[in-house]
Design a protein around this motif. Structure first.
Motif, mmCIF file in Angstrom:
data_model
loop_
_atom_site.group_PDB
_atom_site.id
_atom_site.type_symbol
_atom_site.label_atom_id
_atom_site.label_comp_id
_atom_site.label_asym_id
_atom_site.label_seq_id
_atom_site.Cartn_x
_atom_site.Cartn_y
_atom_site.Cartn_z
ATOM 1 N N PRO A 160 0.831 -1.193 0.000
ATOM 2 C CA PRO A 160 0.000 0.000 0.000
ATOM 3 C C PRO A 160 0.876 1.257 0.000
ATOM 4 O O PRO A 160 1.989 1.254 0.529
ATOM 5 C CB PRO A 160 -0.815 -0.100 1.280
ATOM 6 N N ARG A 161 0.356 2.317 -0.596
ATOM 7 C CA ARG A 161 1.129 3.543 -0.796
ATOM 8 C C ARG A 161 1.407 4.251 0.534
ATOM 9 O O ARG A 161 0.480 4.608 1.249
ATOM 10 C CB ARG A 161 0.385 4.484 -1.717
ATOM 11 N N PRO A 162 2.686 4.448 0.861
ATOM 12 C CA PRO A 162 3.021 5.157 2.098
ATOM 13 C C PRO A 162 2.908 6.670 1.917
ATOM 14 O O PRO A 162 2.894 7.164 0.791
ATOM 15 C CB PRO A 162 4.477 4.755 2.343
ATOM 16 N N CYS A 163 2.839 7.376 3.026
ATOM 17 C CA CYS A 163 2.886 8.845 3.008
ATOM 18 C C CYS A 163 4.344 9.227 3.237
ATOM 19 O O CYS A 163 4.838 9.182 4.364
ATOM 20 C CB CYS A 163 1.996 9.430 4.093
ATOM 21 N N VAL A 164 5.052 9.572 2.179
ATOM 22 C CA VAL A 164 6.476 9.873 2.251
ATOM 23 C C VAL A 164 6.678 11.296 2.772
ATOM 24 O O VAL A 164 6.132 12.255 2.223
ATOM 25 C CB VAL A 164 7.140 9.722 0.867
ATOM 26 N N VAL A 165 7.479 11.418 3.844
ATOM 27 C CA VAL A 165 7.792 12.716 4.440
ATOM 28 C C VAL A 165 9.288 12.951 4.264
ATOM 29 O O VAL A 165 10.110 12.099 4.612
ATOM 30 C CB VAL A 165 7.421 12.745 5.937
ATOM 31 N N LEU A 166 9.639 14.108 3.717
ATOM 32 C CA LEU A 166 11.031 14.475 3.495
ATOM 33 C C LEU A 166 11.489 15.407 4.603
ATOM 34 O O LEU A 166 10.760 16.333 4.973
ATOM 35 C CB LEU A 166 11.172 15.178 2.138
ATOM 36 N N LEU A 167 12.669 15.145 5.162
ATOM 37 C CA LEU A 167 13.281 16.033 6.151
ATOM 38 C C LEU A 167 14.367 16.824 5.454
ATOM 39 O O LEU A 167 15.198 16.254 4.750
ATOM 40 C CB LEU A 167 13.883 15.230 7.299
ATOM 41 N N SER A 168 14.368 18.148 5.657
ATOM 42 C CA SER A 168 15.333 18.996 4.973
ATOM 43 C C SER A 168 15.669 20.218 5.824
ATOM 44 O O SER A 168 14.817 20.731 6.548
ATOM 45 C CB SER A 168 14.752 19.459 3.632
ATOM 46 N N ARG A 169 16.917 20.674 5.720
ATOM 47 C CA ARG A 169 17.295 21.919 6.393
ATOM 48 C C ARG A 169 16.604 23.105 5.755
ATOM 49 O O ARG A 169 16.251 24.060 6.412
ATOM 50 C CB ARG A 169 18.803 22.128 6.311
ATOM 51 N N SER A 170 16.452 23.054 4.445
ATOM 52 C CA SER A 170 15.767 24.145 3.743
ATOM 53 C C SER A 170 14.412 23.642 3.278
ATOM 54 O O SER A 170 14.308 22.629 2.602
ATOM 55 C CB SER A 170 16.592 24.608 2.543
ATOM 56 N N ALA A 171 13.384 24.322 3.698
ATOM 57 C CA ALA A 171 12.028 23.926 3.328
ATOM 58 C C ALA A 171 11.352 25.143 2.713
ATOM 59 O O ALA A 171 10.972 26.060 3.420
ATOM 60 C CB ALA A 171 11.269 23.435 4.554
ATOM 61 N N ASP A 172 11.236 25.136 1.410
ATOM 62 C CA ASP A 172 10.550 26.240 0.753
ATOM 63 C C ASP A 172 9.459 25.700 -0.162
ATOM 64 O O ASP A 172 9.310 24.501 -0.335
ATOM 65 C CB ASP A 172 11.524 27.138 -0.013
ATOM 66 N N LYS A 173 8.688 26.606 -0.726
ATOM 67 C CA LYS A 173 7.546 26.220 -1.550
ATOM 68 C C LYS A 173 7.975 25.381 -2.759
ATOM 69 O O LYS A 173 7.319 24.401 -3.104
ATOM 70 C CB LYS A 173 6.810 27.475 -2.017
ATOM 71 N N ASN A 174 9.082 25.732 -3.392
ATOM 72 C CA ASN A 174 9.543 24.989 -4.569
ATOM 73 C C ASN A 174 9.894 23.545 -4.223
ATOM 74 O O ASN A 174 9.551 22.622 -4.965
ATOM 75 C CB ASN A 174 10.746 25.677 -5.219
ATOM 76 N N LEU A 175 10.584 23.359 -3.111
ATOM 77 C CA LEU A 175 10.950 21.999 -2.699
ATOM 78 C C LEU A 175 9.704 21.194 -2.361
ATOM 79 O O LEU A 175 9.577 20.037 -2.748
ATOM 80 C CB LEU A 175 11.904 22.037 -1.500
ATOM 81 N N GLN A 208 -5.384 5.821 6.257
ATOM 82 C CA GLN A 208 -6.508 4.986 6.672
ATOM 83 C C GLN A 208 -7.705 5.186 5.740
ATOM 84 O O GLN A 208 -8.374 4.216 5.375
ATOM 85 C CB GLN A 208 -6.930 5.319 8.104
ATOM 86 N N ALA A 209 -7.984 6.423 5.371
ATOM 87 C CA ALA A 209 -9.114 6.708 4.484
ATOM 88 C C ALA A 209 -8.912 6.055 3.114
ATOM 89 O O ALA A 209 -9.852 5.538 2.512
ATOM 90 C CB ALA A 209 -9.306 8.213 4.334
ATOM 91 N N GLN A 210 -7.687 6.069 2.627
ATOM 92 C CA GLN A 210 -7.397 5.491 1.317
ATOM 93 C C GLN A 210 -7.432 3.970 1.330
ATOM 94 O O GLN A 210 -7.619 3.344 0.298
ATOM 95 C CB GLN A 210 -6.024 5.954 0.818
ATOM 96 N N HIS A 211 -7.234 3.368 2.481
ATOM 97 C CA HIS A 211 -7.142 1.910 2.564
ATOM 98 C C HIS A 211 -8.248 1.291 3.397
ATOM 99 O O HIS A 211 -8.123 0.148 3.834
ATOM 100 C CB HIS A 211 -5.773 1.510 3.121
ATOM 101 N N SER A 212 -9.326 2.013 3.599
ATOM 102 C CA SER A 212 -10.413 1.479 4.408
ATOM 103 C C SER A 212 -11.165 0.405 3.620
ATOM 104 O O SER A 212 -11.304 0.493 2.409
ATOM 105 C CB SER A 212 -11.375 2.588 4.824
ATOM 106 N N PRO A 213 -11.663 -0.618 4.296
ATOM 107 C CA PRO A 213 -12.416 -1.681 3.609
ATOM 108 C C PRO A 213 -13.649 -1.157 2.885
ATOM 109 O O PRO A 213 -13.988 -1.618 1.816
ATOM 110 C CB PRO A 213 -12.820 -2.619 4.744
ATOM 111 N N ARG A 214 -14.319 -0.147 3.454
ATOM 112 C CA ARG A 214 -15.510 0.398 2.792
ATOM 113 C C ARG A 214 -15.156 1.013 1.450
ATOM 114 O O ARG A 214 -15.863 0.838 0.486
ATOM 115 C CB ARG A 214 -16.185 1.452 3.674
ATOM 116 N N GLN A 215 -14.042 1.734 1.386
ATOM 117 C CA GLN A 215 -13.652 2.348 0.119
ATOM 118 C C GLN A 215 -13.333 1.270 -0.908
ATOM 119 O O GLN A 215 -13.747 1.359 -2.046
ATOM 120 C CB GLN A 215 -12.442 3.267 0.282
ATOM 121 N N SER A 216 -12.591 0.257 -0.496
ATOM 122 C CA SER A 216 -12.252 -0.806 -1.428
ATOM 123 C C SER A 216 -13.496 -1.488 -1.960
ATOM 124 O O SER A 216 -13.614 -1.775 -3.143
ATOM 125 C CB SER A 216 -11.356 -1.839 -0.749
#
Length: 75
Positions: free
Chosen positions: A12-27, A61-69
């Protein structure tokens, strides 16, 4: 970019979170284009981590709920 793209294609698709020293809109926009979920600035803020994990978990959870499937297969 490549790592985020690879992770975001897992099932199932994970929620990928990136950690960065610089966090701007473009990144952040590039991260989302590659399939990422959110960007956190380092040093890490405890409350930001909690908020991001809760949001990601809720969406996952919303994306992988049994009702949605079931609904997807019925229509």
């Amino acid at each position: 970019r490549e790592a985020v793209s690879v992770f975001s294609r897992l099932s199932p698709r994970p929620c990928v979170v990136l950690l960065s020293r610089s966090a701007d809109k473009n990144l952040w926009e590039e991260l989302v284009r590659c399939g990422g979920f959110d960007l956190l600035r380092t040093p890490i803020d405890r409350e930001a981590v909690i908020q991001t994990v809760r949001a990601g978990w809720s969406i996952w959870q919303a994306q992988h709920s049994p009702r949605q499937s079931l609904a997807e297969h019925c229509f």
